[in-house]
Design a protein around this motif. Structure first.
Motif, short mmCIF file in Angstrom:
data_model
loop_
_atom_site.label_atom_id
_atom_site.label_comp_id
_atom_site.label_asym_id
_atom_site.label_seq_id
_atom_site.Cartn_x
_atom_site.Cartn_y
_atom_site.Cartn_z
N ARG A 1 0.78 -1.19 0.05
CA ARG A 1 -0.16 0.03 -0.10
C ARG A 1 0.84 1.23 -0.03
NH1 ARG A 1 -2.27 3.73 -1.04
NH2 ARG A 1 -4.04 4.65 0.07
N GLU A 2 2.06 1.04 0.73
CA GLU A 2 2.99 2.42 0.47
C GLU A 2 3.45 2.62 -0.88
OE1 GLU A 2 7.47 3.40 2.40
OE2 GLU A 2 5.93 2.36 3.89
N ASN A 3 3.96 1.59 -1.31
CA ASN A 3 4.40 1.68 -2.80
C ASN A 3 3.54 2.32 -3.68
OD1 ASN A 3 6.89 0.62 -1.86
ND2 ASN A 3 6.25 -1.59 -2.39
N GLN A 4 2.09 1.67 -3.33
CA GLN A 4 0.85 2.25 -4.19
C GLN A 4 0.90 3.82 -4.01
OE1 GLN A 4 -2.87 0.43 -3.34
NE2 GLN A 4 -3.98 2.12 -4.25
N ALA A 5 0.87 4.21 -2.91
CA ALA A 5 0.90 5.64 -2.71
C ALA A 5 1.92 6.55 -3.18
CB ALA A 5 0.99 5.99 -1.13
N ARG A 6 3.29 6.06 -3.08
CA ARG A 6 4.43 6.51 -3.90
C ARG A 6 4.23 6.55 -5.42
NH1 ARG A 6 7.73 3.49 -1.68
NH2 ARG A 6 8.82 4.89 -0.12
N ALA A 7 3.53 5.62 -5.96
CA ALA A 7 3.39 5.58 -7.35
C ALA A 7 2.52 6.75 -7.67
CB ALA A 7 2.85 4.33 -7.92
N ASN A 8 1.14 6.66 -6.88
CA ASN A 8 0.13 7.62 -7.11
C ASN A 8 0.49 8.94 -7.06
OD1 ASN A 8 -1.33 5.41 -7.98
ND2 ASN A 8 -2.28 5.57 -5.73
N VAL A 9 1.33 9.33 -5.94
CA VAL A 9 1.86 10.96 -5.99
C VAL A 9 2.86 11.27 -6.90
CG1 VAL A 9 1.16 10.88 -3.43
CG2 VAL A 9 3.43 10.28 -4.00
N SER A 10 3.53 10.31 -7.68
CA SER A 10 4.58 10.61 -8.45
C SER A 10 3.90 10.80 -9.92
CB SER A 10 5.31 9.36 -8.66
OG SER A 10 6.07 8.99 -7.35
N ILE A 11 2.71 10.39 -10.20
CA ILE A 11 2.00 10.71 -11.26
C ILE A 11 1.60 12.35 -11.41
CG2 ILE A 11 0.07 10.27 -12.92
CD1 ILE A 11 -0.14 7.49 -11.50
N GLN A 12 2.28 13.11 -12.47
CA GLN A 12 2.41 14.51 -12.06
C GLN A 12 1.02 15.10 -12.88
OE1 GLN A 12 5.76 16.78 -12.77
NE2 GLN A 12 7.03 15.22 -11.89
N GLN A 13 0.02 14.69 -12.30
CA GLN A 13 -1.42 15.26 -12.75
C GLN A 13 -2.44 15.28 -11.55
OE1 GLN A 13 -2.98 12.63 -15.68
NE2 GLN A 13 -4.96 13.75 -16.07
N ILE A 14 -2.87 16.63 -11.35
CA ILE A 14 -3.72 16.87 -10.30
C ILE A 14 -5.06 16.51 -10.80
CG2 ILE A 14 -4.78 18.75 -8.88
CD1 ILE A 14 -1.66 18.10 -8.30
N PRO A 15 -5.80 15.65 -10.19
CA PRO A 15 -7.19 15.32 -10.45
C PRO A 15 -8.14 16.35 -10.08
CG PRO A 15 -6.76 14.41 -8.28
CD PRO A 15 -5.40 15.08 -8.78
N PHE A 16 -9.46 16.39 -11.00
CA PHE A 16 -10.30 17.12 -10.77
C PHE A 16 -11.12 16.70 -9.48
CE2 PHE A 16 -15.14 17.58 -10.78
CZ PHE A 16 -15.18 18.97 -11.04
N SER A 17 -11.58 17.54 -8.64
CA SER A 17 -12.23 16.91 -7.46
C SER A 17 -13.22 17.95 -7.05
CB SER A 17 -11.43 16.97 -6.24
OG SER A 17 -10.47 18.14 -6.00
N LEU A 18 -14.24 17.81 -6.36
CA LEU A 18 -15.40 18.60 -6.10
C LEU A 18 -15.09 19.29 -4.92
CD1 LEU A 18 -18.14 16.00 -6.43
CD2 LEU A 18 -17.70 17.75 -7.99
N PRO A 19 -15.57 20.67 -4.84
CA PRO A 19 -15.07 21.50 -3.78
C PRO A 19 -15.72 20.60 -2.37
CG PRO A 19 -16.12 22.80 -5.53
CD PRO A 19 -16.09 21.13 -5.85
N LYS A 20 -15.14 20.89 -1.24
CA LYS A 20 -15.42 20.52 0.13
C LYS A 20 -15.55 18.71 0.12
CE LYS A 20 -18.28 24.82 0.63
NZ LYS A 20 -19.30 25.38 1.30
N ASN A 21 -14.86 18.19 -0.70
CA ASN A 21 -14.50 16.76 -0.77
C ASN A 21 -13.36 16.44 -0.88
OD1 ASN A 21 -17.62 17.09 -2.11
ND2 ASN A 21 -17.61 15.24 -0.99
N LEU A 22 -13.06 15.42 -0.24
CA LEU A 22 -11.37 14.82 -0.37
C LEU A 22 -11.35 14.31 -1.74
CD1 LEU A 22 -11.07 13.10 2.85
CD2 LEU A 22 -9.79 15.23 2.21
N SER A 23 -10.23 14.42 -2.46
CA SER A 23 -9.95 13.59 -3.55
C SER A 23 -8.94 12.56 -3.10
CB SER A 23 -8.88 14.76 -4.47
OG SER A 23 -7.65 14.87 -4.01
N SER A 24 -8.67 11.49 -4.09
CA SER A 24 -8.08 10.39 -3.77
C SER A 24 -6.52 10.70 -3.69
CB SER A 24 -8.29 9.30 -4.86
OG SER A 24 -7.89 9.93 -6.16
N LEU A 25 -5.98 11.59 -4.55
CA LEU A 25 -4.45 12.28 -4.48
C LEU A 25 -4.51 12.66 -3.02
CD1 LEU A 25 -1.89 12.47 -5.62
CD2 LEU A 25 -2.49 14.68 -6.79
#
Length: 241
Positions: free
Chosen positions: A102-126
């Motif tokens: 799971r830690e390695n998954q997080a490392r890979a996900n934060v390394s993808i240089q793309q900010i996702p669209f997220s709804l205001p006042k909600n958490l994003s997966s990133l």
């Protein structure tokens, strides 16, 4: 430090755990079995929980007590907690702490240089990825990308304070200070804060060397209590926070 029942919630108990011996004279006040598990006066297995919130906090306290937690259980816990922003980041962090995969998954996900669209006042997966394992993965991120990640992450600061989630606690020292200071200054004017919210913001501000008066001038007793125990506990905090 005087303890009153109205100060107690799972977040304050998590901070009190760092200096639990200070509260032994008040142990009788902390009578709820789950509360006692959170502060560390007792152990209570997560299978005794009756809802997702109890499952998350009891899994955390079970792990903090030195008991092993099943990564498969933690994976399931995180998946179920996604439906509730107040528990999702802690469930993700528990999963990352219990599983190198799971830690390695997080490392890979934060390394993808793309900010996702997220709804205001909600958490994003990133954002949740950074809360889950940021202290383990963000130090190797390029400074420009870390700045952009932080600019996205601070959108969740008001939610952290609203829920008293302590999400930024493990990663605050890694993030660009200027961005965090600017975001914190907006918290006292935020809506839907509750007792304890300003105390958490004051603690973050104190960690960053800011003056805390703007957070505490309209503070409730619970805010002041949380702020004071957080400062005291910060001297004994473990690497995990």
């Amino acid at each position: 430090m005087e303890l009153k029942k109205e100060f107690l919630c799972w977040s304050t108990l998590r901070m009190m755990r760092r200096i639990q011996k200070d509260f032994i004279p008040y142990e009788s006040i902390i009578s709820d079995p789950i509360d006692r598990a959170v502060i560390g006066y007792a152990k209570r297995s997560p299978d005794q929980a009756s809802n997702i919130g109890e499952q998350v906090i009891l899994t955390w306290s079970w792990w903090k007590s030195g008991e092993s937690v099943d990564p498969d259980w933690c994976r399931s816990l995180e998946e179920r907690a996604k439906q509730n922003d107040s528990y999702w980041p802690l469930a993700a962090r528990i999963h990352a702490l219990s599983s190198s995969q799971r830690e390695n998954q997080a490392r890979a996900n934060v390394s993808i240089q793309q900010i996702p669209f997220s709804l205001p006042k909600n958490l994003s997966s990133l954002q949740v990825e950074m809360f889950a394992a940021g202290d383990r993965v963000l130090h190797v991120i390029h400074v420009d990308w870390l700045r952009k990640l932080t600019e996205h992450l601070v959108d969740a600061l008001v939610l952290d304070c609203r829920y008293i989630g302590l999400w930024f606690d493990p990663i605050l020292d890694i993030l660009p200070e200027k961005i965090m200071v600017s975001a914190l200054k907006k918290i006292p004017k935020a809506r839907r804060l509750r007792p304890g919210s300003l105390g958490l913001a004051a603690y973050y501000a104190w960690r960053l060397g800011m003056k805390t008066e703007i957070f505490l001038k309209n503070a409730t007793p619970k805010d002041i209590f949380l702020f004071e125990i957080s400062k005291r506990g910060d001297q004994t905090v473990e690497i995990e926070r």
